[in-house]
Motif scaffolding. Structure first.
Motif, short mmCIF file in Angstrom:
data_model
loop_
_atom_site.label_atom_id
_atom_site.label_comp_id
_atom_site.label_asym_id
_atom_site.label_seq_id
_atom_site.Cartn_x
_atom_site.Cartn_y
_atom_site.Cartn_z
N VAL A 169 -14.00 -8.26 1.32
CA VAL A 169 -14.52 -6.92 1.62
C VAL A 169 -13.38 -5.93 1.84
CG1 VAL A 169 -16.69 -7.84 2.53
CG2 VAL A 169 -14.81 -7.36 4.11
N VAL A 170 -12.25 -6.41 2.38
CA VAL A 170 -11.08 -5.54 2.50
C VAL A 170 -10.55 -5.18 1.11
CG1 VAL A 170 -8.67 -5.45 3.26
CG2 VAL A 170 -10.45 -6.26 4.82
N CYS A 171 -10.49 -6.19 0.23
CA CYS A 171 -10.06 -5.93 -1.15
C CYS A 171 -10.88 -4.82 -1.78
CB CYS A 171 -10.21 -7.20 -2.00
SG CYS A 171 -8.96 -8.46 -1.75
N PHE A 172 -12.18 -4.89 -1.59
CA PHE A 172 -13.03 -3.91 -2.25
C PHE A 172 -12.82 -2.52 -1.67
CE2 PHE A 172 -16.67 -1.89 -4.12
CZ PHE A 172 -16.81 -2.56 -5.33
N GLU A 173 -12.67 -2.40 -0.35
CA GLU A 173 -12.44 -1.07 0.24
C GLU A 173 -11.08 -0.51 -0.17
OE1 GLU A 173 -14.50 0.95 1.74
OE2 GLU A 173 -16.04 -0.55 1.40
N ILE A 174 -10.08 -1.38 -0.28
CA ILE A 174 -8.78 -0.91 -0.77
C ILE A 174 -8.91 -0.45 -2.22
CG2 ILE A 174 -6.43 -1.63 -1.35
CD1 ILE A 174 -6.92 -1.25 1.65
N ALA A 175 -9.63 -1.22 -3.04
CA ALA A 175 -9.83 -0.83 -4.43
C ALA A 175 -10.58 0.51 -4.53
CB ALA A 175 -10.60 -1.93 -5.18
N ARG A 176 -11.58 0.69 -3.67
CA ARG A 176 -12.31 1.97 -3.64
C ARG A 176 -11.37 3.13 -3.33
NH1 ARG A 176 -17.05 2.31 0.37
NH2 ARG A 176 -17.15 4.39 -0.54
N LEU A 222 0.83 -1.21 0.00
CA LEU A 222 0.00 0.00 0.00
C LEU A 222 0.87 1.26 0.00
CD1 LEU A 222 -2.62 -1.02 2.71
CD2 LEU A 222 -3.08 -0.70 0.28
N PRO A 223 0.56 2.21 -0.85
CA PRO A 223 1.26 3.49 -0.77
C PRO A 223 0.70 4.32 0.38
CG PRO A 223 -0.46 3.63 -2.43
CD PRO A 223 -0.47 2.21 -1.93
N PRO A 224 1.47 5.24 0.91
CA PRO A 224 0.89 6.15 1.90
C PRO A 224 -0.11 7.09 1.22
CG PRO A 224 3.10 6.87 1.29
CD PRO A 224 2.88 5.54 0.62
N GLY A 225 -1.15 7.47 1.95
CA GLY A 225 -2.06 8.48 1.43
C GLY A 225 -3.42 7.99 0.97
N LEU A 226 -3.73 6.69 1.12
CA LEU A 226 -5.07 6.21 0.81
C LEU A 226 -5.99 6.50 1.99
CD1 LEU A 226 -4.37 2.74 -0.83
CD2 LEU A 226 -4.53 4.98 -1.94
N GLY A 227 -7.22 6.90 1.71
CA GLY A 227 -8.13 7.31 2.76
C GLY A 227 -8.00 8.80 3.01
N SER A 228 -8.59 9.29 4.07
CA SER A 228 -8.53 10.73 4.37
C SER A 228 -8.91 10.98 5.82
CB SER A 228 -9.47 11.52 3.46
OG SER A 228 -9.44 12.90 3.79
N HIS A 229 -8.40 12.08 6.35
CA HIS A 229 -8.72 12.49 7.71
C HIS A 229 -9.84 13.53 7.75
CE1 HIS A 229 -6.19 15.70 6.18
NE2 HIS A 229 -6.68 16.48 7.14
N ARG A 280 -14.75 9.21 5.33
CA ARG A 280 -13.65 9.02 4.39
C ARG A 280 -12.43 8.38 5.05
NH1 ARG A 280 -12.49 14.43 1.22
NH2 ARG A 280 -11.01 13.02 0.20
N ARG A 281 -12.49 8.19 6.36
CA ARG A 281 -11.39 7.54 7.08
C ARG A 281 -11.36 6.07 6.71
NH1 ARG A 281 -9.12 10.05 11.71
NH2 ARG A 281 -9.82 12.23 11.89
N LEU A 282 -10.21 5.61 6.23
CA LEU A 282 -10.13 4.25 5.71
C LEU A 282 -10.30 3.21 6.80
CD1 LEU A 282 -9.79 2.46 3.27
CD2 LEU A 282 -7.30 2.66 3.51
N ASP A 283 -9.79 3.48 8.00
CA ASP A 283 -9.97 2.51 9.07
C ASP A 283 -11.45 2.34 9.41
OD1 ASP A 283 -10.07 5.07 10.13
OD2 ASP A 283 -8.54 4.72 11.66
N GLY A 284 -12.21 3.44 9.41
CA GLY A 284 -13.63 3.35 9.67
C GLY A 284 -14.37 2.58 8.59
N ARG A 285 -13.99 2.81 7.34
CA ARG A 285 -14.64 2.11 6.24
C ARG A 285 -14.31 0.62 6.24
NH1 ARG A 285 -13.37 6.18 1.34
NH2 ARG A 285 -13.03 4.17 0.32
N LEU A 286 -13.05 0.30 6.55
CA LEU A 286 -12.67 -1.10 6.63
C LEU A 286 -13.38 -1.80 7.79
CD1 LEU A 286 -8.85 -0.71 5.96
CD2 LEU A 286 -10.42 -2.06 4.55
N ALA A 287 -13.45 -1.12 8.93
CA ALA A 287 -14.13 -1.71 10.08
C ALA A 287 -15.59 -1.98 9.76
CB ALA A 287 -14.00 -0.80 11.29
N GLN A 288 -16.27 -1.03 9.10
CA GLN A 288 -17.67 -1.24 8.75
C GLN A 288 -17.83 -2.40 7.80
OE1 GLN A 288 -19.54 -0.83 5.74
NE2 GLN A 288 -21.43 -1.33 6.83
N ALA A 289 -16.94 -2.48 6.81
CA ALA A 289 -17.03 -3.55 5.82
C ALA A 289 -16.87 -4.91 6.47
CB ALA A 289 -15.97 -3.35 4.73
N VAL A 290 -15.90 -5.04 7.37
CA VAL A 290 -15.67 -6.33 8.02
C VAL A 290 -16.77 -6.63 9.04
CG1 VAL A 290 -14.06 -7.66 9.46
CG2 VAL A 290 -13.18 -6.20 7.63
#
Length: 386
Positions: free
Chosen positions: A351-358, A223-230, A235-245
């Motif tokens: 579901v993690v794959c899809f959120e990373i792809a998003r 993963l490159p740095p900078g995916l997601g947002s604060h 838009r926080r990637l950890d929140g989106r990943l947690a919801q997906a899982v």
């Protein structure tokens, strides 16, 4: 926006996933998706349904010549058991609604809450859609996301660390070794000695008519740095990943990095110190954050863990109450697994794959894979020069 929807019932004609926003030029084949569907159906402790269904996907739109076209991708997985349920589950007015009626809600399922919410007197209308069978469609959709992520050198893989009271004794330090060991295991466990003990625990529960849950870990590298947002909560990637899982059936908790252990430690023991060299740029010697800070990837491997409760359908059923008569009964029994944690790993990966792809699609834009790669290369070069 890259997104997907699923449709279908456990004993309906088919499951369907519709993926929208996949850029043109992404390699995607039925065989590639089927390999992931087969992984989902494997694992020690699965039930008889896996002997009936051999999931195969049909790509009915959005792909031509093995490459995505940029249009919506339609994925259909037919239910082989439909032949035995066509009269009961028919969408027409000829449906045999008086057969296989369920009125005894199962503890731990969506049965009672769903029936009350939607006003159904036959719980089958709830359990057919709430069933984990739906995750086959999510694996198909998530594999489309995996196909995109892999074009950028990103790898996503999971492994089981806990089944019931049995916990992995040693996790290899090298990520590649974890991948290889887990891939050779029926339980997707990277430690063969622990796997043997887990199987014994599953056998014991099967004999008792009981079920087991566990914990699995998903690792994402490249993963490159900078995916997601604060800048916004959604838009926080950890929140989106947690919801997906967390949206996966039976998942009851998600953590990143050292997770809940962080609450028992001091700040100096939790946070990853930063270093810099002209050859490597910014780096960290530890990864307690699990690859995410402030809802943004930091360039380290993403490490996520999830806990799955025991399957609530038991062959020694728990007590329940008939919705019609209000009399006490033992809960209804549908076909079930003793332990489905390895399957949950595959669904979790999807579901993690899809959120990373998003997040890749949001960061690098583009209507085609070639355009996204140009944007990605420019960004990576910029990061190296900072």
């Amino acid at each position: 926006m890259l997104r997907y929807l699923t449709a279908g019932e456990s004993h309906g004609r088919a499951l369907t996933a519709l993926v929208e926003g996949l850029p043109a030029g992404v390699p995607l084949t039925e065989d590639y998706i089927n390999s992931q569907l087969a992984r989902r159906q494997g694992g020690y402790g699965r039930g008889d349904r896996m002997k009936i269904e051999k999931d195969r996907v049909s790509i009915t739109a959005g792909v031509r010549g093995g490459l995505s076209t940029g249009g919506p991708v339609s994925l259909v997985i037919e239910n082989r058991d439909w032949a035995n349920w066509s009269e009961v589950m028919s969408p027409g007015d000829d449906a045999r609604l008086d057969e296989r009626v369920v009125t005894k809600p199962r503890p731990g399922h969506a049965d009672l809450g769903g029936a009350l919410k939607y006003g159904h007197t036959d719980i089958r209308n709830i359990l057919e859609r709430a069933s984990a069978r739906e995750t086959a469609a999510r694996v198909a959709a998530g594999t489309a996301g995996r196909a995109l992520a892999e074009q950028f050198g990103i790898r996503i893989f999971g492994h089981v660390t806990v089944i019931g009271s049995i916990e992995i004794s040693e996790i290899p330090g090298d990520t590649e070794e974890i991948f290889q060991r887990a891939a050779q295991s029926e339980l997707l466990c990277a430690d063969s000695a622990t796997e043997a003990k887990m199987k014994q625990e599953i056998d014991r529960c099967r004999d008792d008519g009981d079920s087991l849950g566990g914990i699995f870990e998903i690792i994402v590298t490249g993963l490159p740095p900078g995916l997601g947002s604060h800048v916004q909560y959604d838009r926080r990637l950890d929140g989106r990943l947690a919801q997906a899982v967390m949206s996966i059936q039976a998942i009851k908790g998600v953590e990143f990095g050292i997770g809940f252990r962080a609450g028992r430690l001091t700040g100096s023991q939790v946070h990853d110190e930063l270093f810099y060299s002209h050859s490597d740029g910014f780096r960290r010697n530890t990864n307690r954050a699990g690859g995410l800070e402030g809802g943004i990837t930091n360039g380290e491997p993403l490490v996520l863990r999830a806990v799955m409760k025991p399957i609530p359908t038991l062959y020694k059923p728990l007590r329940s109450v008939d919705m019609h008569t209000k009399e006490p009964y033992e809960a209804s029994i549908e076909r079930s697994d003793v332990c489905a944690v390895p399957a949950a790993v595959v669904v979790g990966e999807a579901v993690v794959c899809f959120e990373i792809a998003r997040s890749i699609a949001e960061k690098f834009g583009g209507d085609s894979l070639a355009e996204m790669k140009r944007n990605y290369d420019a960004y990576v070069n910029y990061v190296k020069r900072v």
